[in-house]
Scaffold this active site. Sequence first.
Site, PDB file in Angstrom:
ATOM      1  N   HIS A 101       8.509  93.149  47.410  1.00 17.54           N
ATOM      2  CA  HIS A 101       9.637  93.695  46.362  1.00 17.54           C
ATOM      3  C   HIS A 101      11.132  93.207  47.078  1.00 17.54           C
ATOM      4  O   HIS A 101      11.084  93.248  48.370  1.00 17.54           O
ATOM      5  CB  HIS A 101       9.709  95.027  46.148  1.00 17.54           C
ATOM      6  CG  HIS A 101       8.538  95.860  45.491  1.00 17.54           C
ATOM      7  ND1 HIS A 101       7.310  95.957  46.368  1.00 17.54           N
ATOM      8  CD2 HIS A 101       8.154  96.015  44.248  1.00 17.54           C
ATOM      9  CE1 HIS A 101       6.564  96.393  45.338  1.00 17.54           C
ATOM     10  NE2 HIS A 101       7.105  96.498  44.027  1.00 17.54           N
ATOM     11  N   ASP A 104      12.046  95.825  49.454  1.00 19.33           N
ATOM     12  CA  ASP A 104      11.281  96.412  50.717  1.00 19.33           C
ATOM     13  C   ASP A 104      11.362  95.307  52.039  1.00 19.33           C
ATOM     14  O   ASP A 104      11.660  95.741  53.035  1.00 19.33           O
ATOM     15  CB  ASP A 104       9.697  96.574  50.511  1.00 19.33           C
ATOM     16  CG  ASP A 104       9.087  96.002  49.539  1.00 19.33           C
ATOM     17  OD1 ASP A 104       8.489  96.439  48.629  1.00 19.33           O
ATOM     18  OD2 ASP A 104       8.890  94.622  49.855  1.00 19.33           O
TER      19      ASP A 104
HETATM   20  C1  XLS Z   1       2.738 100.480  42.038  1.00 17.63           C
HETATM   21  C2  XLS Z   1       2.302  99.124  41.603  1.00 17.63           C
HETATM   22  C3  XLS Z   1       3.221  98.293  42.341  1.00 17.63           C
HETATM   23  C4  XLS Z   1       3.386  96.916  41.941  1.00 17.63           C
HETATM   24  C5  XLS Z   1       4.414  95.879  42.451  1.00 17.63           C
HETATM   25  O1  XLS Z   1       1.861 101.215  41.359  1.00 17.63           O
HETATM   26  O2  XLS Z   1       1.122  98.877  42.023  1.00 17.63           O
HETATM   27  O3  XLS Z   1       3.091  98.305  43.735  1.00 17.63           O
HETATM   28  O4  XLS Z   1       2.275  96.206  42.315  1.00 17.63           O
HETATM   29  O5  XLS Z   1       5.572  96.556  41.867  1.00 17.63           O
END
Ligand code: XLS
Length: 436
Positions: A101, A104
């Site tokens: 993301h 992050d």
């Molecule tokens: C959250 C999601 C997230 C997505 C990406 O539950 O799994 O991690 O994979 O935003």
Amino acid sequence: MSYFPEVTAKIKYEGKDSKNPLAFKYYNPEQTVAGKTMRDHLRFSIAYWHTFMGGGQDIFGLPTFAHSWHHSSDPLDRAKHTLAAAFEFFEKLDVDYYCFHDRDISPEGSTFAETQKNFEIIINMAKDLQQSSGVKLLWGTANLFSHPRYAQGAGTNPNAHVFAYAAAQVKAAIDATHVLGGENYVFWGGREGYETLLNTDMKHEQTQFARFLHMAVDYKKKIGFEGQFLIEPKPKEPTTHQYDTDAATTLSFLREYDLLDHFKLNIEANHATLAGHTFQHELAVSATAGKLGSVDANRGDTLLGWDTDQFPTNLYDTTLAMLVILEQGGLGSGGLNFDAKPRRTSIDDIDLFYAHIGGMDAFARGLLAAQKIIDDGVFSRFISERYASYQSGIGKDIMAGNFSLEKATAWIAENGEPTRKSARQELLENILNQYI
Ligand code: XLS
Ligand code: NI
Ligand code: NI
């Protein structure tokens, strides 16, 4: 400098009798299975947010991990250390892909411009590291759910100002993914849902969300980004009701808003179980529609009932998942992304290696078992036999559109009661266990 000094060499395949905890027992990257290497079948990817940013915190407790790459008190400096640690990890684990993301991989600044500046610095650094290591980006995404401004949604926010902020953030995240040669871009609608209809115009929110996605599609075309757009369904958590509840709901949303051609699905095991489905069901619904794009490989804990994001270890699940994936001819530009984190009691850096090695071996076993099932034709033969009555006679007429309620009435008058046949579930389950 090394962030993982305990791991002195690349993790290697040593076979199922190895006692080395830092070796693969089943995942043999160069081994060929049905004409393709395991590496190319499985396309493993590391989730940046859990593996390098996760601290072991939960809703009741503080972080428990003390990763060396988090020591700096300066956010940008910390992000640089984290990125360096990440690439050391990818190389030592011998994994080709990662996902991130925007928030992050690089820190939020005090203004939009400062945030973008941070992002640019880190993305440039990632580009160099990708080049020198050969590691590739499976997908990028924007975090449109952590910051307080998104508490009431991003694309579905009742305030157009927030919508615009999210759109600007997505533009930057698509740009970054494009620059890094990302093979996909994911939309997970963390806050794209509602808590109560007392304050919500559902139709309006869905329509504006479709606008949001159309804007992204337009932008993708404009800049020539060739990656696949993916939507990741999830039924709840953080919101009570999320619009992209499961694969079937998401497909019908995309169809209704004329978006189907531009998206595939990213199916997460834990989201499937939260939706009251099996992982295999969600994969199969997507694959049946020709829309299975990628997989977030993890598992939940049905005793807890939230998104625990555990590493996949259940061979039954990995086998059935790989069966669907092989039957659709592979993952294409997608991969198996470990959207998973070690438990908060697994506090050592080395636990990250154990966790991923286990997940990779579990999917390698699933791949081997599934390929053998396909080669032997056990279930496919049973299934085609089960539907054989549609190959000729009235069955053929039905499928060709040459049958009607009146014809059925006349035909039944002549042919009477059908002969019943067993569906043989227990026998098939026994056979499946022989392969696992
Ligand atoms: C959250 C999601 C997230 C997505 C990406 O539950 O799994 O991690 O994979 O935003
Ligand atoms: Ni996910
Ligand atoms: Ni999830």
